[in-house]
Design an enzyme around this catalytic site. Structure first.
Site, short mmCIF file in Angstrom:
data_model
loop_
_atom_site.label_atom_id
_atom_site.label_comp_id
_atom_site.label_asym_id
_atom_site.label_seq_id
_atom_site.Cartn_x
_atom_site.Cartn_y
_atom_site.Cartn_z
N ASP A 287 0.88 -1.15 0.00
CA ASP A 287 0.00 0.00 0.00
C ASP A 287 0.93 1.23 0.00
O ASP A 287 2.12 1.11 0.31
CB ASP A 287 -0.89 -0.02 1.24
CG ASP A 287 -1.83 1.16 1.30
OD1 ASP A 287 -2.28 1.62 0.23
OD2 ASP A 287 -2.11 1.63 2.41
N ASP B 211 -0.04 5.00 1.02
CA ASP B 211 -0.26 5.88 2.16
C ASP B 211 -0.12 5.11 3.47
O ASP B 211 -0.79 4.11 3.69
CB ASP B 211 -1.65 6.51 2.11
CG ASP B 211 -1.82 7.43 0.91
OD1 ASP B 211 -0.81 7.98 0.46
OD2 ASP B 211 -2.96 7.56 0.42
#
Length: 481
Positions: A277, A279
């Site tokens: 991922d 963020d």
């Protein structure tokens, strides 16, 4: 079985004629085709003559040539043309180069010719009919042993990143202690011909260019070679590279050297790729997202507390706007919701200019560097739409083999779609991927895709096999076979 002897006779004669016409004289102009490759008038003239001859004789056939025609391979009849394989050798006065062509039918090569004039070698093969060198049937070396093996490697591949080249470098370093000799001829036509004729024991060619590999793959198959990809699976066109070996024993040694699977964090599973991922895992953008959402929330007299935002992140803007509506204590109009979204995007875009390398999260790029050194495929799966812009600003975009982001038409996490899409882009089964996430919805997304999951940032979940505060905590648990 359908015969392709007429096509084989036709292309053999045309290749030899074109070579004699254009390659026995001066090189003509030599141009820089790409950063690391050359093209000469000889290449262009030979290909042009072969294209014209094929188009005249077989007008409905597709042509996939190196220099001038790049029609895609289809299930219909497709010709590949490499007018001079080993152009850099030829331009440098090294006499190891050749002309090679193949005919595909039904997505597989069915006839092929390799002509290496300076060695006096003409090799032909037809599917199901054997491989012939100068008219005599040939086979791979039947009695070779691993410790006496002589293997050749194709040139190191020049790609947007160095992952595949690193994988080849690591494999050569490992094989150096197991086999007798390693060669690099600079021409795939020689690599494959020597294996098929029993002169060498193995070759590894890392490219997807059909004109480089299709003729030699058919010849090696017809000569009895074991032909696999870098993972040891039966080779399919489109794989990163091809290994052709004289025996299954030798093929096992070579694929083992290319095995870059790893375990991490005590997981019993082995992985081929990592999907991060963005963020909260690689980059600390959440504080900027949070601040932008609060500026937007103020337009309707609302505020989001930090503890309220944490479970909302990665769930999509609609869910966050719904929360703002609840905090406002009234039903928002469509215009207000639209304005909240616009203000948030504007504020976040402003914040990108304020970001610095201090916002990269501890351990993320250390892990990426470690995995990259062993040529592990690395991707990103995120709902963020500015991920590429941020990475590009810091010169780190090309580190990743794929980025599946908010521009894709995927349902939001916890749907597994974004991770399935990223795995497909990496050409890896999701179950062979490790997902690294910092949000419950993302953890559920990776788990639902079938991947192994590590939770970072202090998030706890029974769907993750490891839950850590930062990636620093598990760097020393990475183990390669």
């Amino acid at each position: 079985m359908k015969s392709y002897s007429a096509e084989l006779e036709f292309i053999t004669e045309k290749m030899q004629t074109a070579y004699e016409r254009y390659a026995r004289g001066d090189l003509g102009s030599v141009e820089q085709k790409s950063a690391f490759d050359l093209v000469t008038d000889i290449d262009k003239n030979i290909e042009a003559e072969l294209v014209a001859a094929i188009a005249n004789r077989f007008p409905t056939d597709v042509i996939h040539g190196e220099e001038t025609t790049h029609d895609e391979l289809t299930e219909n009849r497709t010709w590949t043309i490499d007018p001079i394989d080993g152009t850099c050798n030829m331009a440098s006065g090294v006499p190891l180069y050749g002309v090679q062509c193949a005919l595909f039918d039904g997505g597989q090569p069915v006839a092929a010719v390799i002509y290496i004039p300076n060695l006096g070698y003409l090799m032909t093969a037809e599917k199901g009919c054997g491989c012939y060198l100068n008219g005599e049937r040939v086979y791979v070396k039947r009695d070779g042993t691993v410790n006496n093996a002589v293997a050749s490697f194709g040139d190191y591949p020049h790609t947007k990143n160095s992952r595949v080249a690193k994988r080849q470098h690591a494999a050569i370093a490992e094989l150096y202690t197991q086999i007798a000799k390693i060669r690099m001829f600079g021409a795939a036509c020689a690599d494959f011909l020597f294996v098929a004729a029993g002169k060498t024991d193995c070759t590894v060619v890392i490219t997807r260019n059909l004109w480089d590999i299709a003729p030699g793959i058919l010849m090696c198959r017809e000569a009895g070679a074991v032909v696999v990809n870098l993972d040891g699976e039966p080779y399919s066109f489109g794989d990163d590279g091809v290994i052709a070996c004289a025996s299954a024993e030798l093929a096992k040694v070579f694929t083992s050297a290319f095995d870059n699977r790893f375990s991490i964090g005590g997981s019993p599973r082995k992985y081929k790729a990592v999907i991060f991922d963005f963020d909260g895992v690689i980059f600390d953008t959440e504080k900027y997202h949070y601040a932008a959402w609060n500026v937007a929330a103020k337009t309707v007299g609302a505020h989001i507390k930090p503890e309220e935002y944490i479970p909302l992140k990665s769930t999509g803007s609609d869910n966050i706007i719904d929360h703002i509506e609840r905090r406002a204590g009234r039903k928002l109009t469509a215009a207000e919701r639209k304005n909240i979204r616009a203000v948030k995007l504007t504020e976040y875009d402003k914040s990108i200019a304020e970001m610095s390398e201090r916002d990269f999260l501890s351990g993320a790029f250390e892990l990426i560097e470690l995995l990259s050194s062993r040529a592990v495929k690395i991707g990103i799966a995120t709902s963020a739409s500015k991920c590429k812009d941020i990475l590009s600003n810091f010169g780190k975009l090309d580190i990743f083999d794929c980025i599946a982001d908010g521009t894709l038409a995927c349902p939001k996490k916890p749907s597994p779609d974004i991770y399935v899409a990223a795995a497909k882009m990496l050409n890896v089964d999701p179950k062979d991927c490790l997902v690294i996430e910092d949000a419950i919805s993302g953890i559920e997304s990776g788990h639902a895709a079938g991947a192994g999951v590590i939770a970072v940032g202090g998030i706890k979940s029974d769907k993750a096999f490891a839950c850590v505060n930062s990636l620093d905590e598990i760097l020393d648990t990475v183990k390669f076979d």
